[in-house]
Design a protein around this motif. Structure first.
Motif, mmCIF file in Angstrom:
data_model
loop_
_atom_site.group_PDB
_atom_site.id
_atom_site.type_symbol
_atom_site.label_atom_id
_atom_site.label_comp_id
_atom_site.label_asym_id
_atom_site.label_seq_id
_atom_site.Cartn_x
_atom_site.Cartn_y
_atom_site.Cartn_z
ATOM 1 N N ARG A 180 0.810 -1.149 0.043
ATOM 2 C CA ARG A 180 -0.030 -0.135 0.025
ATOM 3 C C ARG A 180 0.932 1.431 -0.080
ATOM 4 O O ARG A 180 0.035 2.307 -0.198
ATOM 5 N N HIS A 181 2.096 1.027 0.208
ATOM 6 C CA HIS A 181 2.805 2.437 0.111
ATOM 7 C C HIS A 181 3.095 2.739 -1.450
ATOM 8 O O HIS A 181 3.878 1.992 -2.035
ATOM 9 N N GLU A 182 2.680 4.032 -1.704
ATOM 10 C CA GLU A 182 2.963 4.243 -3.280
ATOM 11 C C GLU A 182 3.770 5.391 -3.672
ATOM 12 O O GLU A 182 3.926 5.797 -4.790
ATOM 13 N N LEU A 183 4.165 6.128 -2.723
ATOM 14 C CA LEU A 183 5.173 7.484 -2.771
ATOM 15 C C LEU A 183 6.282 7.199 -3.912
ATOM 16 O O LEU A 183 6.635 7.749 -4.770
ATOM 17 N N GLY A 184 6.916 5.898 -3.586
ATOM 18 C CA GLY A 184 7.904 5.545 -4.528
ATOM 19 C C GLY A 184 7.605 5.400 -6.043
ATOM 20 O O GLY A 184 8.144 5.879 -6.831
ATOM 21 N N ILE A 185 6.530 4.718 -6.279
ATOM 22 C CA ILE A 185 5.948 4.552 -7.723
ATOM 23 C C ILE A 185 5.360 5.809 -8.032
ATOM 24 O O ILE A 185 5.577 6.139 -9.622
ATOM 25 N N LEU A 186 4.757 6.665 -7.272
ATOM 26 C CA LEU A 186 4.248 8.172 -7.872
ATOM 27 C C LEU A 186 5.393 8.854 -8.076
ATOM 28 O O LEU A 186 5.516 9.391 -9.291
ATOM 29 N N ALA A 187 6.524 8.698 -7.431
ATOM 30 C CA ALA A 187 7.612 9.576 -7.654
ATOM 31 C C ALA A 187 8.530 8.887 -8.969
ATOM 32 O O ALA A 187 8.656 9.838 -9.689
ATOM 33 N N ALA A 188 8.365 7.856 -9.025
ATOM 34 C CA ALA A 188 9.060 7.089 -10.290
ATOM 35 C C ALA A 188 8.222 7.495 -11.262
ATOM 36 O O ALA A 188 8.671 8.011 -12.648
ATOM 37 N N ALA A 189 6.865 7.538 -11.514
ATOM 38 C CA ALA A 189 6.053 8.228 -12.434
ATOM 39 C C ALA A 189 6.357 9.789 -13.051
ATOM 40 O O ALA A 189 6.328 9.692 -14.102
ATOM 41 N N LEU A 190 6.537 10.304 -11.955
ATOM 42 C CA LEU A 190 6.982 11.743 -12.175
ATOM 43 C C LEU A 190 8.264 11.853 -12.869
ATOM 44 O O LEU A 190 8.423 12.694 -13.956
ATOM 45 N N VAL A 191 9.189 11.167 -12.529
ATOM 46 C CA VAL A 191 10.455 11.187 -12.928
ATOM 47 C C VAL A 191 10.396 10.651 -14.517
ATOM 48 O O VAL A 191 10.830 11.166 -15.610
ATOM 49 N N ALA A 192 9.370 9.620 -14.748
ATOM 50 C CA ALA A 192 9.472 9.212 -16.209
ATOM 51 C C ALA A 192 8.427 10.041 -16.945
ATOM 52 O O ALA A 192 8.892 10.438 -18.002
ATOM 53 N N ARG A 193 7.517 10.836 -16.489
ATOM 54 C CA ARG A 193 6.739 11.842 -17.207
ATOM 55 C C ARG A 193 7.844 13.077 -17.659
ATOM 56 O O ARG A 193 7.933 13.401 -18.732
ATOM 57 N N TYR A 194 8.748 13.371 -16.598
ATOM 58 C CA TYR A 194 9.752 14.338 -17.153
ATOM 59 C C TYR A 194 10.634 13.818 -18.088
ATOM 60 O O TYR A 194 11.080 14.801 -18.833
#
Length: 289
Positions: A180-194
């Motif tokens: 249930r810990h999602e900040l890691g994948i959320l941060a990864a998604a932001l890095v990928a989007r950039y």
């Protein structure tokens, strides 16, 4: 979390060798053990966090003799005071339950540094320390929840407003069920989007069949899985199943505390940090040729 740890449990939780653990204890009093009923060494649960902090400092070049006697809070300051003083400030606000000030400072840091830099340099290591302090009983559940929800709001908002590159390839982000810990994948998604990727952020806690179903329909070139549990015995099998049934040109990437026990392969990549992930998404072409 157990209240005491045996030597083998300490080794499993931190990766330290028995020889080094005993040397740090005998020579430098960096950690302290007691003798249990069976005559074996026992360590307080807080020793796990302390050893991890010491490992990080030694890894950055500090001598164990110079940091062994520091208190845990002093170790955190020594680790981050030069590279991320903002982290120390935010952590202290959480410790004192100054939640309104915490949110205000997060907003100020995001504006000054940019959300991407704030996320990768401050937010992720901050939440790692928050998790360690919570496990050690030094930070309240409310503080951990508030920090997570506040950071999620800012990172999610930036992910939504960041433009998608023309003809961008797709990357999928989620965690396995009960993760249930999602900040890691959320941060990864932001890095990928950039980095120019079109990101399908599914949130946490998905069954493998659901991940596979979405992958079959969206045909992502990159599937990123967050794994924080360090004792999920089925993780290797679940990840290999995703690799086996998805497109042969897709890469499955796994990161988080639990990922260090995963055996990587040609299409199953284990990343140890957000910086390593950033290098990956910058290397794998994000635009169709």
């Amino acid at each position: 979390m157990p209240t005491t740890f045996t030597t083998s449990k300490i080794i499993a939780a931190t990766g330290i060798s028995k020889e080094l653990l005993y040397a740090w204890e005998a020579r430098y009093a960096a950690v302290v053990s007691t003798q249990g009923a069976t005559g074996r060494r026992q360590y307080e649960a807080s020793a796990v966090r302390r050893i991890r902090l010491l490992q990080k400092l030694v890894g950055k070049g500090s001598k164990i003799s110079s940091v062994a006697t520091l208190k845990d809070e002093e170790l955190v300051v020594a680790l981050y005071h030069q590279s991320a003083p903002e982290l120390i400030e935010l952590l202290n606000l959480l410790r004192t339950r100054a939640f309104a000030a915490f949110e205000s400072q997060v907003a100020a840091f995001c504006e000054r540094l940019g959300v991407l830099d704030f996320t990768t340099r401050i937010a992720l290591p901050l939440m790692a320390e928050v998790g360690e302090e919570w496990e050690a009983g030094k930070l309240s559940v409310a503080a951990e929840h508030f920090a997570t929800s506040t950071l999620r709001i800012y990172i999610s908002a930036e992910l939504r407003i960041t433009p998608i590159a023309r003809r961008a390839k797709t990357a999928l982000f989620t965690t396995l069920s009960d993760e249930r810990h999602e900040l890691g994948i959320l941060a990864a998604a932001l890095v990928a989007r950039y980095s120019g990727w079109a990101c399908l952020y599914l949130g946490p806690n998905l069954q493998v069949d659901e991940i596979i179903d979405v992958a079959r329909h969206s045909r992502p070139k990159l599937i990123t899985i967050g794994l924080t549990s360090e004792d999920r015995g089925s993780a290797q099998t679940e990840l290999e199943r995703i690799v086996d049934v998805t497109a042969k040109d897709a890469i499955v990437c796994v990161g988080g505390k639990g990922a260090r026990k995963i055996k990587g392969g040609a299409r199953l990549l284990v990343v140890k940090s957000i910086q390593e992930f950033a290098a990956l998404v910058g290397t794998v072409p994000a635009s169709a040729q």
